[in-house]
Design a protein around this motif. Structure first.
Motif, PDB file in Angstrom:
ATOM      1  N   UNK A  88       0.836  -1.174   0.000  1.00 32.21           N
ATOM      2  CA  UNK A  88       0.000   0.000   0.000  1.00 32.21           C
ATOM      3  C   UNK A  88       0.886   1.244   0.000  1.00 32.21           C
ATOM      4  N   UNK A  89       0.546   2.219  -0.832  1.00 36.20           N
ATOM      5  CA  UNK A  89       1.288   3.455  -0.915  1.00 36.20           C
ATOM      6  C   UNK A  89       0.922   4.363   0.248  1.00 36.20           C
ATOM      7  N   UNK A  90       1.939   4.881   0.925  1.00 41.90           N
ATOM      8  CA  UNK A  90       1.693   5.825   2.015  1.00 41.90           C
ATOM      9  C   UNK A  90       1.561   7.222   1.435  1.00 41.90           C
ATOM     10  N   UNK A  91       0.683   7.995   2.021  1.00 42.63           N
ATOM     11  CA  UNK A  91       0.568   9.371   1.587  1.00 42.63           C
ATOM     12  C   UNK A  91       1.556  10.225   2.377  1.00 42.63           C
ATOM     13  N   UNK A  92       2.066  11.256   1.702  1.00 40.90           N
ATOM     14  CA  UNK A  92       3.046  12.149   2.309  1.00 40.90           C
ATOM     15  C   UNK A  92       2.548  13.583   2.166  1.00 40.90           C
ATOM     16  N   UNK A  93       2.482  14.303   3.282  1.00 36.22           N
ATOM     17  CA  UNK A  93       2.055  15.700   3.242  1.00 36.22           C
ATOM     18  C   UNK A  93       3.170  16.574   2.684  1.00 36.22           C
ATOM     19  N   UNK A  94       2.785  17.519   1.836  1.00 36.57           N
ATOM     20  CA  UNK A  94       3.717  18.463   1.220  1.00 36.57           C
ATOM     21  C   UNK A  94       3.302  19.871   1.625  1.00 36.57           C
ATOM     22  N   UNK A  95       4.266  20.671   2.049  1.00 35.63           N
ATOM     23  CA  UNK A  95       4.020  22.069   2.406  1.00 35.63           C
ATOM     24  C   UNK A  95       5.083  22.942   1.759  1.00 35.63           C
ATOM     25  N   UNK A  96       4.671  24.055   1.146  1.00 39.12           N
ATOM     26  CA  UNK A  96       5.664  24.995   0.630  1.00 39.12           C
ATOM     27  C   UNK A  96       6.278  25.793   1.771  1.00 39.12           C
ATOM     28  N   UNK A  97       7.448  26.335   1.535  1.00 39.91           N
ATOM     29  CA  UNK A  97       8.098  27.181   2.541  1.00 39.91           C
ATOM     30  C   UNK A  97       7.253  28.430   2.782  1.00 39.91           C
ATOM     31  N   UNK A  98       7.171  28.847   4.025  1.00 41.74           N
ATOM     32  CA  UNK A  98       6.524  30.112   4.401  1.00 41.74           C
ATOM     33  C   UNK A  98       5.046  30.203   4.041  1.00 41.74           C
ATOM     34  N   UNK A  99       4.313  29.115   4.015  1.00 47.54           N
ATOM     35  CA  UNK A  99       2.894  29.164   3.652  1.00 47.54           C
ATOM     36  C   UNK A  99       2.053  28.389   4.650  1.00 47.54           C
ATOM     37  N   UNK A 100       2.234  28.605   5.928  1.00 51.86           N
ATOM     38  CA  UNK A 100       1.567  27.743   6.903  1.00 51.86           C
ATOM     39  C   UNK A 100       0.392  28.354   7.645  1.00 51.86           C
ATOM     40  N   UNK A 101       0.106  29.636   7.503  1.00 51.29           N
ATOM     41  CA  UNK A 101      -0.958  30.270   8.295  1.00 51.29           C
ATOM     42  C   UNK A 101      -2.316  29.592   8.101  1.00 51.29           C
ATOM     43  N   UNK A 102      -2.774  29.451   6.865  1.00 51.71           N
ATOM     44  CA  UNK A 102      -4.080  28.830   6.629  1.00 51.71           C
ATOM     45  C   UNK A 102      -4.071  27.333   6.916  1.00 51.71           C
ATOM     46  N   UNK A 103      -2.972  26.651   6.583  1.00 49.49           N
ATOM     47  CA  UNK A 103      -2.910  25.212   6.806  1.00 49.49           C
ATOM     48  C   UNK A 103      -3.028  24.890   8.284  1.00 49.49           C
ATOM     49  N   UNK A 104      -2.316  25.635   9.105  1.00 55.53           N
ATOM     50  CA  UNK A 104      -2.372  25.393  10.539  1.00 55.53           C
ATOM     51  C   UNK A 104      -3.716  25.813  11.118  1.00 55.53           C
ATOM     52  N   UNK A 105      -4.230  26.951  10.669  1.00 57.14           N
ATOM     53  CA  UNK A 105      -5.500  27.462  11.196  1.00 57.14           C
ATOM     54  C   UNK A 105      -6.655  26.506  10.914  1.00 57.14           C
ATOM     55  N   UNK A 106      -6.670  25.894   9.716  1.00 50.28           N
ATOM     56  CA  UNK A 106      -7.792  25.044   9.317  1.00 50.28           C
ATOM     57  C   UNK A 106      -7.469  23.548   9.322  1.00 50.28           C
ATOM     58  N   UNK A 107      -6.234  23.179   9.635  1.00 51.22           N
ATOM     59  CA  UNK A 107      -5.867  21.774   9.792  1.00 51.22           C
ATOM     60  C   UNK A 107      -5.922  20.938   8.533  1.00 51.22           C
ATOM     61  N   UNK A 108      -5.212  21.367   7.491  1.00 49.67           N
ATOM     62  CA  UNK A 108      -5.139  20.563   6.276  1.00 49.67           C
ATOM     63  C   UNK A 108      -3.755  20.695   5.649  1.00 49.67           C
ATOM     64  N   UNK A 109      -3.439  19.784   4.748  1.00 47.72           N
ATOM     65  CA  UNK A 109      -2.151  19.796   4.060  1.00 47.72           C
ATOM     66  C   UNK A 109      -2.266  20.576   2.755  1.00 47.72           C
ATOM     67  N   UNK A 110      -1.182  21.221   2.365  1.00 52.24           N
ATOM     68  CA  UNK A 110      -1.160  21.940   1.090  1.00 52.24           C
ATOM     69  C   UNK A 110      -1.315  20.948  -0.058  1.00 52.24           C
ATOM     70  N   UNK A 111      -0.686  19.802   0.080  1.00 53.22           N
ATOM     71  CA  UNK A 111      -0.780  18.759  -0.949  1.00 53.22           C
ATOM     72  C   UNK A 111      -0.462  17.419  -0.310  1.00 53.22           C
ATOM     73  N   UNK A 112      -0.913  16.380  -0.975  1.00 56.80           N
ATOM     74  CA  UNK A 112      -0.598  15.012  -0.573  1.00 56.80           C
ATOM     75  C   UNK A 112       0.017  14.297  -1.771  1.00 56.80           C
ATOM     76  N   UNK A 113       1.195  13.731  -1.536  1.00 55.47           N
ATOM     77  CA  UNK A 113       1.847  12.890  -2.543  1.00 55.47           C
ATOM     78  C   UNK A 113       1.410  11.454  -2.283  1.00 55.47           C
ATOM     79  N   UNK A 114       0.933  10.789  -3.342  1.00 55.19           N
ATOM     80  CA  UNK A 114       0.568   9.383  -3.273  1.00 55.19           C
ATOM     81  C   UNK A 114       1.120   8.724  -4.527  1.00 55.19           C
ATOM     82  N   UNK A 115       2.131   7.886  -4.338  1.00 53.44           N
ATOM     83  CA  UNK A 115       2.861   7.285  -5.462  1.00 53.44           C
ATOM     84  C   UNK A 115       3.385   8.410  -6.355  1.00 53.44           C
ATOM     85  N   UNK A 116       3.024   8.416  -7.641  1.00 52.73           N
ATOM     86  CA  UNK A 116       3.549   9.458  -8.542  1.00 52.73           C
ATOM     87  C   UNK A 116       2.534  10.568  -8.810  1.00 52.73           C
ATOM     88  N   UNK A 117       1.523  10.665  -7.945  1.00 57.04           N
ATOM     89  CA  UNK A 117       0.522  11.721  -8.104  1.00 57.04           C
ATOM     90  C   UNK A 117       0.598  12.705  -6.943  1.00 57.04           C
TER      91      UNK A 117
END
Length: 132
Positions: free
Chosen positions: A1-30
């Protein structure tokens, strides 16, 4: 099973932390990118609509870059608009600068009545380039 990996850009965490979500999720090659908005680094909306759209694309590019992707790796786009009829010319002008030549990615535009204080949001799926 492919594990998902959270991706975050540098210096872009205010909304992600406030609302509790990841900027992107890597799953295999997507890469599944959450909706990107024209937010400033503190999470507040850019008030000028054209600048808000441009900033949403800049935030998208930063998220793609954090995963080793570019705009050319996008295969599918969904955009959300609070006033599509009046906003579309501005959005198309920005889009033409970013995607200026075929092949263009798939694109679905959806009119909505609320985007948490924003007027434009862009969500994409990209294929992560293989490390050759």
């Amino acid at each position: 099973m492919t594990k998902r990996e959270a991706i975050f850009p540098a210096n872009r965490h205010a909304l992600y932390e406030e609302h509790g979500y990841s900027a992107a999720i890597r799953s295999a090659d997507l890469l599944f990118v959450s909706g990107q908005v024209g937010s400033r680094s503190d999470g507040t909306p850019e008030p000028d609509f054209q600048l808000q759209v441009q900033l949403a694309f800049e935030n998208l590019k930063a998220t793609l870059d954090a995963a080793g992707c570019t705009l050319d790796d996008i295969v599918d786009i969904t955009t959300f608009h609070t006033d599509p009829e009046n906003q579309f010319p501005t959005i198309m002008a920005v889009k033409q600068k970013i995607f200026s030549a075929p092949p263009y990615p798939n694109w679905t535009a959806i009119g909505v009545n609320w985007l948490a204080g924003f007027d434009f949001e862009i969500k994409v799926i990209a294929r992560i380039p293989s490390k050759a």
